[in-house]
Motif scaffolding. Structure first.
Motif, PDB file in Angstrom:
ATOM      1  N   GLY A 102       0.797  -1.227   0.000  1.00 13.50           N
ATOM      2  CA  GLY A 102       0.000   0.000   0.000  1.00 13.50           C
ATOM      3  C   GLY A 102       0.825   1.271   0.000  1.00 13.50           C
ATOM      4  O   GLY A 102       2.007   1.283  -0.369  1.00 13.50           O
ATOM      5  N   LYS A 103       0.162   2.328   0.409  1.00 14.21           N
ATOM      6  CA  LYS A 103       0.792   3.655   0.412  1.00 14.21           C
ATOM      7  C   LYS A 103       0.363   4.405   1.663  1.00 14.21           C
ATOM      8  O   LYS A 103      -0.628   4.057   2.296  1.00 14.21           O
ATOM      9  CB  LYS A 103       0.309   4.466  -0.798  1.00 14.21           C
ATOM     10  CG  LYS A 103       0.815   3.979  -2.129  1.00 14.21           C
ATOM     11  CD  LYS A 103       0.188   4.811  -3.237  1.00 14.21           C
ATOM     12  CE  LYS A 103       0.606   4.280  -4.600  1.00 14.21           C
ATOM     13  NZ  LYS A 103      -0.168   4.899  -5.678  1.00 14.21           N
ATOM     14  N   GLY A 104       1.122   5.463   1.943  1.00 20.48           N
ATOM     15  CA  GLY A 104       0.742   6.270   3.096  1.00 20.48           C
ATOM     16  C   GLY A 104       1.484   7.582   3.139  1.00 20.48           C
ATOM     17  O   GLY A 104       2.283   7.898   2.254  1.00 20.48           O
ATOM     18  N   PHE A 105       1.177   8.326   4.193  1.00 18.38           N
ATOM     19  CA  PHE A 105       1.727   9.685   4.328  1.00 18.38           C
ATOM     20  C   PHE A 105       2.660   9.757   5.540  1.00 18.38           C
ATOM     21  O   PHE A 105       2.219   9.679   6.681  1.00 18.38           O
ATOM     22  CB  PHE A 105       0.587  10.695   4.475  1.00 18.38           C
ATOM     23  CG  PHE A 105      -0.324  10.721   3.279  1.00 18.38           C
ATOM     24  CD1 PHE A 105      -0.065  11.571   2.214  1.00 18.38           C
ATOM     25  CD2 PHE A 105      -1.436   9.876   3.213  1.00 18.38           C
ATOM     26  CE1 PHE A 105      -0.900  11.591   1.101  1.00 18.38           C
ATOM     27  CE2 PHE A 105      -2.274   9.882   2.099  1.00 18.38           C
ATOM     28  CZ  PHE A 105      -2.007  10.732   1.035  1.00 18.38           C
ATOM     29  N   PHE A 106       3.936   9.876   5.260  1.00 16.94           N
ATOM     30  CA  PHE A 106       4.943  10.088   6.298  1.00 16.94           C
ATOM     31  C   PHE A 106       5.312  11.568   6.344  1.00 16.94           C
ATOM     32  O   PHE A 106       5.766  12.079   7.336  1.00 16.94           O
ATOM     33  CB  PHE A 106       6.177   9.231   6.012  1.00 16.94           C
ATOM     34  CG  PHE A 106       5.899   7.754   6.138  1.00 16.94           C
ATOM     35  CD1 PHE A 106       6.212   7.078   7.307  1.00 16.94           C
ATOM     36  CD2 PHE A 106       5.299   7.045   5.099  1.00 16.94           C
ATOM     37  CE1 PHE A 106       5.948   5.719   7.441  1.00 16.94           C
ATOM     38  CE2 PHE A 106       5.028   5.698   5.217  1.00 16.94           C
ATOM     39  CZ  PHE A 106       5.348   5.026   6.387  1.00 16.94           C
ATOM     40  N   ILE A 107       5.119  12.222   5.183  1.00 19.84           N
ATOM     41  CA  ILE A 107       5.241  13.670   5.082  1.00 19.84           C
ATOM     42  C   ILE A 107       3.815  14.152   4.776  1.00 19.84           C
ATOM     43  O   ILE A 107       3.194  13.648   3.838  1.00 19.84           O
ATOM     44  CB  ILE A 107       6.179  14.058   3.913  1.00 19.84           C
ATOM     45  CG1 ILE A 107       7.574  13.457   4.128  1.00 19.84           C
ATOM     46  CG2 ILE A 107       6.233  15.570   3.729  1.00 19.84           C
ATOM     47  CD1 ILE A 107       8.495  13.601   2.919  1.00 19.84           C
ATOM     48  N   PRO A 108       3.275  15.090   5.562  1.00 17.31           N
ATOM     49  CA  PRO A 108       1.903  15.539   5.293  1.00 17.31           C
ATOM     50  C   PRO A 108       1.741  15.989   3.833  1.00 17.31           C
ATOM     51  O   PRO A 108       2.564  16.757   3.327  1.00 17.31           O
ATOM     52  CB  PRO A 108       1.726  16.716   6.261  1.00 17.31           C
ATOM     53  CG  PRO A 108       2.720  16.462   7.363  1.00 17.31           C
ATOM     54  CD  PRO A 108       3.882  15.780   6.717  1.00 17.31           C
ATOM     55  N   ARG A 144       0.056   8.371   8.428  1.00 22.39           N
ATOM     56  CA  ARG A 144      -1.316   8.135   7.968  1.00 22.39           C
ATOM     57  C   ARG A 144      -1.295   7.173   6.786  1.00 22.39           C
ATOM     58  O   ARG A 144      -0.405   7.254   5.938  1.00 22.39           O
ATOM     59  CB  ARG A 144      -1.981   9.451   7.535  1.00 22.39           C
ATOM     60  CG  ARG A 144      -2.282  10.407   8.677  1.00 22.39           C
ATOM     61  CD  ARG A 144      -3.171  11.559   8.208  1.00 22.39           C
ATOM     62  NE  ARG A 144      -4.493  11.067   7.778  1.00 22.39           N
ATOM     63  CZ  ARG A 144      -5.493  10.801   8.617  1.00 22.39           C
ATOM     64  NH1 ARG A 144      -5.350  10.982   9.910  1.00 22.39           N
ATOM     65  NH2 ARG A 144      -6.643  10.364   8.170  1.00 22.39           N
ATOM     66  N   SER A 145      -2.271   6.283   6.738  1.00 27.39           N
ATOM     67  CA  SER A 145      -2.337   5.349   5.610  1.00 27.39           C
ATOM     68  C   SER A 145      -3.177   5.947   4.489  1.00 27.39           C
ATOM     69  O   SER A 145      -4.047   6.790   4.726  1.00 27.39           O
ATOM     70  CB  SER A 145      -2.921   4.010   6.064  1.00 27.39           C
ATOM     71  OG  SER A 145      -4.147   4.213   6.721  1.00 27.39           O
ATOM     72  N   GLY A 146      -2.915   5.485   3.262  1.00 33.44           N
ATOM     73  CA  GLY A 146      -3.639   5.956   2.088  1.00 33.44           C
ATOM     74  C   GLY A 146      -4.965   5.222   1.882  1.00 33.44           C
ATOM     75  O   GLY A 146      -5.452   4.513   2.769  1.00 33.44           O
ATOM     76  N   GLU A 147      -5.514   5.360   0.680  1.00 34.39           N
ATOM     77  CA  GLU A 147      -6.840   4.831   0.321  1.00 34.39           C
ATOM     78  C   GLU A 147      -6.949   3.312   0.452  1.00 34.39           C
ATOM     79  O   GLU A 147      -8.038   2.787   0.694  1.00 34.39           O
ATOM     80  CB  GLU A 147      -7.165   5.199  -1.137  1.00 34.39           C
ATOM     81  CG  GLU A 147      -7.425   6.674  -1.366  1.00 34.39           C
ATOM     82  CD  GLU A 147      -8.665   7.154  -0.618  1.00 34.39           C
ATOM     83  OE1 GLU A 147      -9.728   6.516  -0.787  1.00 34.39           O
ATOM     84  OE2 GLU A 147      -8.561   8.140   0.137  1.00 34.39           O
ATOM     85  N   ASP A 148      -5.845   2.597   0.250  1.00 37.17           N
ATOM     86  CA  ASP A 148      -5.891   1.132   0.268  1.00 37.17           C
ATOM     87  C   ASP A 148      -5.242   0.543   1.509  1.00 37.17           C
ATOM     88  O   ASP A 148      -4.973  -0.657   1.565  1.00 37.17           O
ATOM     89  CB  ASP A 148      -5.186   0.572  -0.977  1.00 37.17           C
ATOM     90  CG  ASP A 148      -5.824   1.096  -2.259  1.00 37.17           C
ATOM     91  OD1 ASP A 148      -7.068   1.142  -2.314  1.00 37.17           O
ATOM     92  OD2 ASP A 148      -5.068   1.462  -3.177  1.00 37.17           O
ATOM     93  N   GLY A 149      -4.925   1.386   2.477  1.00 40.84           N
ATOM     94  CA  GLY A 149      -4.229   0.884   3.655  1.00 40.84           C
ATOM     95  C   GLY A 149      -2.740   0.755   3.385  1.00 40.84           C
ATOM     96  O   GLY A 149      -2.251   1.074   2.295  1.00 40.84           O
TER      97      GLY A 149
END
Ligand code: FE2
Length: 286
Positions: free
Chosen positions: A203-209, A230-235
């Motif tokens: 998946g994908k996520g936000f480590f930098i806002p 924070r995690s993205g749309e698919d976790g």
């Protein structure tokens, strides 16, 4: 204060062992940015030709290797007469210390082979200690439900009062496998002065806002009290690893990591002379 991201490293295709195609998240060129960690390899493939050649007999000295199998089986054997299998969900935390010679051979099973090997450096005073293994099975690893959509496997370290099975480590290390449902937040406190990095493998996520990061990237944090992710749309699923820096010179060639070039030369000379293994007597006594 939240830890900010200092750098994002993209893993690179690497050929290792007897011809294993893997992704190197970081390694020799990154020293000393990830101190106390030296290397992280990500092997993931559904094609046995990428991994079946394995890692036949090779030495290690001066480090620990931590093998975490997400899916698949790896057979290992060593110069002290140990043999065994690391299965899905298991961890082998090996302290090479003064030296071992071992092999690590992925086996063909249905589906995907996926796993990681992390190298943790040893401080000079511990580089020549007796080798040891910790075999951790999946059952021994506690899973903490941090919030409704965040579950964390604690391989090393303590989370919400639950302690991981690998205790009394030479280099204080926290090793977490974090699984997040879509659009969740994970805030985790980290020890001051410790090196902290994440490695995304699903998946994908936000480590930098505002900036999304995907699989096979290493996220390196600067110092601070906590990380906010924070995690993205698919976790997202990622390793979150932290450790106390050693701060010593690194002299590294192949599978041997010492402090000085002379120690490296000595190790290779001993291999030539057949005097490399200090712990061989265990085998001879049997
Ligand atoms: Fe190895």
């Amino acid at each position: 204060m939240d830890r900010r991201v200092t750098k994002i490293l993209e893993s690179r295709p690497t050929l290792e062992g007897a011809g294993v195609r893997l992704k190197r998240a970081f390694g020799h060129p990154e020293v000393p940015q990830l101190d106390p960690f030296l290397l992280l390899d990500d092997f993931r493939s559904n094609n046995p030709r990428d991994y079946l050649a394995g890692f036949p007999w090779h030495p290690h000295r001066g480090i620990e290797t931590v093998t975490y199998i997400i899916e698949g089986v790896v057979e290992h054997g060593d110069s002290m007469g140990n043999t065994g299998k690391i299965h899905s969900g298991d961890v082998q935390w090996m302290t090479a210390g003064s030296g071992i010679i071992h092999q690590e051979m992925p086996k063909r099973i249905d589906g995907m082979m996926q796993g990681f090997q992390l190298w943790v450096n040893l401080p000079s005073a511990k580089k020549m200690i007796e080798p040891r293994y910790r075999d951790v099975t999946e059952r021994m690893i506690p899973e903490v439900q941090v919030s409704k959509g965040v579950r964390v496997k604690v391989i090393a370290g303590t989370l919400n009062g639950l302690e991981g099975p690998t205790k009394d480590l030479i280099v204080d290390t926290e090793y977490l496998d974090v699984k997040m449902d879509p659009r969740e937040e994970f805030i985790h406190s980290t020890k001051k002065g410790y090196k902290v990095f994440a490695y995304i493998f699903e998946g994908k996520g936000f480590f930098i806002p505002g900036k999304e990061t995907g699989v096979q990237n290493v996220i390196l944090f600067e110092d601070g009290e906590k990380v906010k992710i924070r995690s993205g749309e698919d976790g997202m699923r990622f390793l979150l690893i932290s450790g106390k820096p050693i701060g010593e010179p690194v002299s590294w060639h192949g599978p041997i990591v010492m402090n000085r070039h002379s120690e490296l030369m000595q190790a290779y000379q001993e291999m030539e002379d057949g005097t490399f293994l200090r712990a061989r007597k265990n085998l001879e006594e049997e």
